[in-house]
Structures are given as C-alpha cells and as structure tokens.
Design an enzyme around this catalytic site. Structure first.
Site, PDB file in Angstrom:
ATOM      1  N   LYS A 139       0.839  -1.198   0.000  1.00  0.00           N
ATOM      2  CA  LYS A 139       0.000   0.000   0.000  1.00  0.00           C
ATOM      3  C   LYS A 139       0.876   1.251   0.000  1.00  0.00           C
ATOM      4  CE  LYS A 139      -2.097   2.427   3.180  1.00  0.00           C
ATOM      5  NZ  LYS A 139      -2.058   3.737   2.502  1.00  0.00           N
ATOM      6  N   GLY A 180       7.428   5.206   7.703  1.00  0.00           N
ATOM      7  CA  GLY A 180       6.456   6.261   7.964  1.00  0.00           C
ATOM      8  C   GLY A 180       6.695   6.870   9.336  1.00  0.00           C
ATOM      9  N   THR A 190       6.613   7.692  13.426  1.00  0.00           N
ATOM     10  CA  THR A 190       6.902   6.855  14.603  1.00  0.00           C
ATOM     11  C   THR A 190       5.613   6.393  15.292  1.00  0.00           C
ATOM     12  OG1 THR A 190       9.077   7.821  14.896  1.00  0.00           O
ATOM     13  CG2 THR A 190       8.071   6.891  16.863  1.00  0.00           C
ATOM     14  N   ALA A 191       4.608   7.247  15.356  1.00  0.00           N
ATOM     15  CA  ALA A 191       3.353   6.855  16.023  1.00  0.00           C
ATOM     16  C   ALA A 191       2.707   5.683  15.279  1.00  0.00           C
ATOM     17  CB  ALA A 191       2.394   8.043  16.067  1.00  0.00           C
ATOM     18  N   GLU A 198      10.959   1.637   9.596  1.00  0.00           N
ATOM     19  CA  GLU A 198      11.858   2.769   9.335  1.00  0.00           C
ATOM     20  C   GLU A 198      11.044   4.014   9.628  1.00  0.00           C
ATOM     21  OE1 GLU A 198      13.737   5.603   8.394  1.00  0.00           O
ATOM     22  OE2 GLU A 198      13.231   5.222   6.321  1.00  0.00           O
ATOM     23  N   GLU A 233       9.936  15.887  15.330  1.00  0.00           N
ATOM     24  CA  GLU A 233      10.180  15.888  13.890  1.00  0.00           C
ATOM     25  C   GLU A 233       9.201  16.843  13.205  1.00  0.00           C
ATOM     26  OE1 GLU A 233       9.206  12.300  11.681  1.00  0.00           O
ATOM     27  OE2 GLU A 233      10.979  12.594  10.444  1.00  0.00           O
TER      28      GLU A 233
HETATM   29  O1  TXE Z   1       2.829   8.951   8.002  1.00  0.00           O
HETATM   30  P1  TXE Z   1       2.032   7.704   8.402  1.00  0.00           P
HETATM   31  P2  TXE Z   1       2.251  10.291   7.445  1.00  0.00           P
HETATM   32  C1  TXE Z   1       6.826  11.182   9.459  1.00  0.00           C
HETATM   33  C2  TXE Z   1       6.756  12.672   9.394  1.00  0.00           C
HETATM   34  C3  TXE Z   1       5.348  12.924   9.031  1.00  0.00           C
HETATM   35  C4  TXE Z   1       4.672  11.881   9.863  1.00  0.00           C
HETATM   36  C5  TXE Z   1       3.335  11.511   9.417  1.00  0.00           C
HETATM   37  O2  TXE Z   1       7.036  13.218  10.647  1.00  0.00           O
HETATM   38  O3  TXE Z   1       4.916  14.208   9.342  1.00  0.00           O
HETATM   39  O4  TXE Z   1       5.540  10.761   9.747  1.00  0.00           O
HETATM   40  O5  TXE Z   1       3.334  11.232   8.023  1.00  0.00           O
HETATM   41  C6  TXE Z   1       0.086   4.058   6.379  1.00  0.00           C
HETATM   42  N1  TXE Z   1      -1.706   0.639   9.730  1.00  0.00           N
HETATM   43  N2  TXE Z   1       7.249  10.555   8.255  1.00  0.00           N
HETATM   44  O6  TXE Z   1       0.976  10.734   8.038  1.00  0.00           O
HETATM   45  O7  TXE Z   1       0.673   8.072   8.844  1.00  0.00           O
HETATM   46  C7  TXE Z   1      -0.242   5.286   5.576  1.00  0.00           C
HETATM   47  O8  TXE Z   1      -1.418   5.090   4.831  1.00  0.00           O
HETATM   48  C8  TXE Z   1      -1.026   0.452   8.599  1.00  0.00           C
HETATM   49  C9  TXE Z   1       8.533   9.963   8.297  1.00  0.00           C
HETATM   50  O9  TXE Z   1       2.243  10.105   5.986  1.00  0.00           O
HETATM   51  O10 TXE Z   1       2.898   6.934   9.298  1.00  0.00           O
HETATM   52  C10 TXE Z   1       0.999   5.415   4.719  1.00  0.00           C
HETATM   53  O11 TXE Z   1       0.929   4.506   3.630  1.00  0.00           O
HETATM   54  N3  TXE Z   1      -0.618   1.469   7.810  1.00  0.00           N
HETATM   55  C11 TXE Z   1       8.865   9.247   7.100  1.00  0.00           C
HETATM   56  C12 TXE Z   1       2.109   4.993   5.682  1.00  0.00           C
HETATM   57  O12 TXE Z   1       1.462   4.207   6.674  1.00  0.00           O
HETATM   58  C13 TXE Z   1      -0.899   2.709   8.200  1.00  0.00           C
HETATM   59  C14 TXE Z   1       8.158   9.440   5.876  1.00  0.00           C
HETATM   60  C15 TXE Z   1       2.834   6.162   6.373  1.00  0.00           C
HETATM   61  O13 TXE Z   1       1.852   6.982   6.985  1.00  0.00           O
HETATM   62  C16 TXE Z   1      -1.617   2.966   9.385  1.00  0.00           C
HETATM   63  C17 TXE Z   1       6.843   9.997   5.993  1.00  0.00           C
HETATM   64  C18 TXE Z   1      -2.025   1.863  10.166  1.00  0.00           C
HETATM   65  N4  TXE Z   1      -2.687   2.004  11.313  1.00  0.00           N
HETATM   66  C19 TXE Z   1       6.447  10.533   7.168  1.00  0.00           C
HETATM   67  N5  TXE Z   1      -1.747   4.304   9.517  1.00  0.00           N
HETATM   68  C20 TXE Z   1      10.188   8.639   6.942  1.00  0.00           C
HETATM   69  N6  TXE Z   1      10.821   8.181   8.009  1.00  0.00           N
HETATM   70  O14 TXE Z   1      10.658   8.515   5.809  1.00  0.00           O
HETATM   71  C21 TXE Z   1      -1.140   4.871   8.444  1.00  0.00           C
HETATM   72  N7  TXE Z   1      -0.641   3.907   7.645  1.00  0.00           N
END
Ligand code: TXE
Length: 483
Positions: free
Chosen positions: A176, A229, A231-232, A251, A387
């Site tokens: 996804k 994605g 940390t939360a 990561e 971050e």
């Molecule tokens: O990330 P999310 P977001 C950090 C950065 C950013 C924050 C949030 O600080 O502001 O993360 O970004 C999927 N079960 N990074 O909102 O929500 C979601 O659909 C399974 C760091 O985009 O973590 C997407 O495909 N999947 C970073 C992916 O997870 C879930 C890069 C990332 O989304 C899910 C980007 C769940 N419960 C943001 N909830 C890096 N380290 O490179 C969401 N997703």
C-alpha cells in the site's frame, strides 16, 4: 504507463475498483485542487489481495532464480523507458520539483529493481561443518505473503525499495502506498503487468492507513510487514505484529543533527548543508534539521547560510529553476507552520523564511513555504525535539566535541547524522559515539544500496538495504545431517 483520473487497485493482475465502490479525493499540492480519485479500500480488498498472493506464491517461490531476475529487470527497464511519465506523475502528486523526481525518485526506483534482481543471483547461505560428524546448512526460504507499506515523501522510491527485495526473494506482496501519493504506485502495477509478472505476485491496495493499511497488518496470512512512515504509526503496527509474532521492519522518523566543526571544508559543507536542510522541502527522513556549528565559525556560517537560503527559489514544480516545490498537503503545511509559530513562542528568532509564498497563476492555492532558519533555541524545546519534516532548520553554536555529541544524541530519535571536519581522528571518534543508524562524514545522502539502512531509538527497528533486506524477507532454516 499513464496516470488515470480514477485510480484502481491492482489485484491478481487486474485493475479493479475498491469493493466499497467508493473513492476519495487526491490533491495536487501545487495547485491545491483535486485532480484524481483514490479507491477507498478496506479489509475486503486486502482479503482478495492476500488470496491472490497465496495462490501465486508456490509458482513464484519455485520459479528459477534467473527467470525471476529477468522479470524484475524488465520492470526496471519499463520504468526507465517511461521515466518522463513517472516523474511527471510523481511531481503532480507530491509537489516536488520535476528536476528532483526525474533525477532522484524515478532513477532510484529503477535501481531498486535492478539492484535486488541482480542481488538475488548472488545471494547464498551458510554451512557449518562439525568435523567428522555432521554438516549443517542454512536454507533461506521466502516467508510467503508479505506486506509493504510506504509513505508520501519519496513515493515510488520507497515503495520499490521494499517491494523489489520482497519479490526477488520469492515472496508475494500486498503493498500500500501513501494515500497522499498513490499515482506512481498505480503506474508501477501497469509496468509489472507489461513486464509479465504473474498475476497475484504483486498486489497494490490503495486507500487510507487506518483502514486498508491496518487490514494488511492485521491479516493472519501476512507473514511480515515492512513499513516506512511516522513513529506513532510504527508503534501501532508493532503492537499488532507483536501479538502474532509477525516479522516487522520499521523505518520511522528522524531529527537529524549536522555537526559542523571549525576545521571543515567550509565551501563544500555549505553546499551540502543547503541540500541536507531543504532537499524535497526537508521532507526526507535523512534531512538534517538541527545544525550545530562550532563557535569560531558560527557567525560566518550564519551569514552565508541565511544569504544562500534566501536565494532558493520556491514555486512551480515544473520550472527548471525551482529549488523547492509545494509541501505535500494542506494539513502538513499547517503542521509545519504550527512548529514555526511554536519556535517563536519558545524564544527562537526566525532569521529567514517562516511565511507561505504566493505563487501567482495556477499555483496560487498551492502549499508553498519559504525555507526557514531559526536560532536562539535550547536543545530541550519541542522545536528541537520533535520531527517537523518540513523546510525548517535550527542553528546552535557549540564549543567542544563532547558538547556536540551530547547535543546530537539528546533526542529520542537516531536515524542519520552528518559530521563536517577535516580531522580524521575526530571524524572517527565522533562517528563511533553518535547514536544513529547512519553517519555521513563530509557528505550527505551518498547512498550505496549494499549498506545497512535504518535507525536506532525511536527511529526504527531492523535494517533495509543489501543483504539485510534479503535476510529480512527470508526465513533461515538450519538442516543438520549426521554422517
Ligand atoms: O505517516 P504515516 P504520514 C513522518 C513525518 C510525518 C509523519 C506523518 O514526521 O509528518 O511521519 O506522516 C500508512 N496501519 N514521516 O501521516 O501516517 C499510511 O497510509 C497500517 C517519516 O504520511 O505513518 C501510509 O501509507 N498502515 C517518514 C504509511 O502508513 C498505516 C516518511 C505512512 O503513513 C496505518 C513519511 C495503520 N494504522 C512521514 N496508519 C520517513 N521516516 O521517511 C497509516 N498507515
């Protein structure tokens, strides 16, 4: 390869709408307008994708390695032949300059397929001989169906960084992309179909994280999750996978320090520090956002850095002179602006930037922000601890090496660090003590795909890259034969 207004899931080799029949809007962040629609998938679509993957798995896992290699190389070739279309789609979806998507994102996506296609041809396992008695050998077998979930900042780049090693090692994948940047993942499905990837080997389910993403993580037949994605989200995924003992590679975020010593090559450091601060609008988990400068060169650094940052061009992602395009979404722009306001409340001084940019014409509703430099904050404030993931950096002076290391390590994250010094002994001493998965000395973002990639502390768990990825996507089984 062509983008479509109504994006489809790619399941069992077919392009299909979500079971719900619903779509949600996809925005072009440079114009602020809806330009396409994303299938609102749920656990029903994931169940179909997992079924297709399970069915395809025996054939794919047993396929001769060089046949798998050829198919994955064809995927890379098709991406390369369609570079312009992929790069254009990536820039429309994410707001990043075409100059970046066409030279970084899409070329790296091809490389990911080529790298892991060739890597699997050289992958071998170990044997351990008990002299005169027995031989142990290790089988490295694919896991089965695995889940790959990626973010919006480097959409196809990170999506393919997970999918390519998973497929190369003989797994079938349910993947996804981020709901903010779905288009190039959709086009990757087209490329895989054209390359002759058997139906069900790769399935791409589009949709929201808590719905479609969580359904992948929850599914009993998905044996491992590779996630990049926030940390939360990573914490939440780990809570689920720990209940079922699924393998997980996470990561996550970063709050990376740049340690700039007075003896550095000032000109090179300046060029690379601009890049490490503002590439992709600071929306790279490897960007340095806390800049620590040794006191003797602090004033010189500040003057030169701010001057150069003010020259950076923000605007039209399709103009060749643009340095920074749009931020990925309205919500993200508001989050970043919120942090700039917080920095001022915390006592920081905005040296430049801090404000949205008005880009006239078709981009006037876009999410553009001036690159921002802030000074005068202590290390403990939220601005320096959390971050921000935008075009915002803070600068702080330091005196000694020990102090610099303590400042760098004084956050909950530990992804990447950058050290600028001409003193080789110092470089080694500092690299050894930094709490980070990656340390760059006198460079930034110089990547060799064979190296381990990942973070410590709250920046993640596990490593991607090279052999680490091949090991993650395989299960080692020891066979002991007595003779
Ligand atoms: O990330 P999310 P977001 C950090 C950065 C950013 C924050 C949030 O600080 O502001 O993360 O970004 C999927 N079960 N990074 O909102 O929500 C979601 O659909 C399974 C760091 O985009 O973590 C997407 O495909 N999947 C970073 C992916 O997870 C879930 C890069 C990332 O989304 C899910 C980007 C769940 N419960 C943001 N909830 C890096 N380290 O490179 C969401 N997703």
């Amino acid at each position: 390869m062509r983008p479509e207004k109504y994006i489809k899931n790619y399941i069992n080799g077919a392009f299909v709408p979500a079971e719900s029949g619903e779509y949600f809007d996809n925005y072009n962040p440079a114009t602020g307008q809806v330009y396409s629609h994303i299938p609102d998938s749920d656990e029903r679509d994931v169940a179909k994708a997992v079924e297709a993957a399970k069915k395809a798995f025996p054939g794919w896992a047993k396929m001769a390695t060089d046949k798998r290699f050829r198919i994955l190389m064809r995927v890379a070739d098709i991406i390369e032949q369609n570079l312009e279309a992929f790069a254009r789609a990536e820039s429309i979806d994410s707001g990043k300059p075409m100059a970046m998507s066409s030279t970084v994102d899409i070329p790296r996506s091809q490389s990911n397929f080529r790298f892991f296609a060739t890597a699997i041809m050289h992958f071998s396992s170990e044997s351990h001989h008990i002299a005169g008695e027995a031989i142990n050998f290790t089988l490295r077998q694919p896991l089965g169906v695995v889940g790959c979930i990626s973010p919006w900042n480097l959409p196809l780049y990170l999506f393919s960084w997970k999918i390519a090693p998973a497929l190369a090692t003989g797994n079938c994948v349910v993947a996804k992309p981020s709901e903010l940047t779905p288009m190039t993942a959709f086009m990757l499905g087209q490329a895989c179909a054209e390359a002759g990837l058997p139906p069900g080997v790769l399935n791409i389910v589009q949709g929201l994280g808590p719905k479609a993403g969580q359904a992948i993580v929850d599914h009993d037949d998905v044996k491992a999750i590779s996630f990049t994605g926030g940390t939360a989200t990573g914490r939440r995924i780990l809570q689920t996978t720990s209940q079922t003992f699924k393998k997980a590679s996470l990561e996550l975020g970063g709050k990376n320090p740049n340690l700039i010593f007075a003896d550095c090559d000032f000109d090179q450091m300046m060029v690379d520090t601009i890049r490490s601060s503002f590439s992709n609008n600071g929306q790279i988990c490897l960007c340095g956002s806390r800049l620590y400068i040794q006191r003797p060169i602090y004033d010189k650094f500040k003057e030169e850095f701010v001057k150069r940052v003010q020259f950076l061009k923000v605007g039209d992602p399709f103009s060749s002179v643009t340095d920074l395009g749009a931020l990925v979404s309205k919500a993200h722009m508001e989050k970043v602006m919120g942090y700039i306001a917080l920095a001022e409340v915390e006592g920081g001084t905005v040296l430049c930037g801090g404000k949205p940019v008005d880009v006239p014409g078709e981009y006037e509703q876009g999410y553009f922000l001036r690159p921002t430099v802030i000074e005068g904050l202590n290390n403990e404030c939220r601005t320096n601890q959390e971050e921000i993931f935008g075009p915002v950096v803070t600068i702080q002076p330091f005196d000694t090496e020990e102090e610099a290391i303590a400042l760098a390590n004084g956050v909950k994250y530990g992804l990447a660090s950058t050290v600028w010094t001409q003193d080789i002994s110092r470089a080694n001493r500092v690299a050894e003590q930094l709490q980070a998965g990656i340390v760059w000395v006198n460079c930034w973002m110089l990547r060799d795909l064979r190296t381990p990639f990942g973070g410590v502390k709250e920046s993640g768990m596990g490593r991607e890259g090279g052999l680490e990825a091949l090991r993650f996507f395989t299960e080692p089984k020891n066979v002991c034969i007595k003779y």
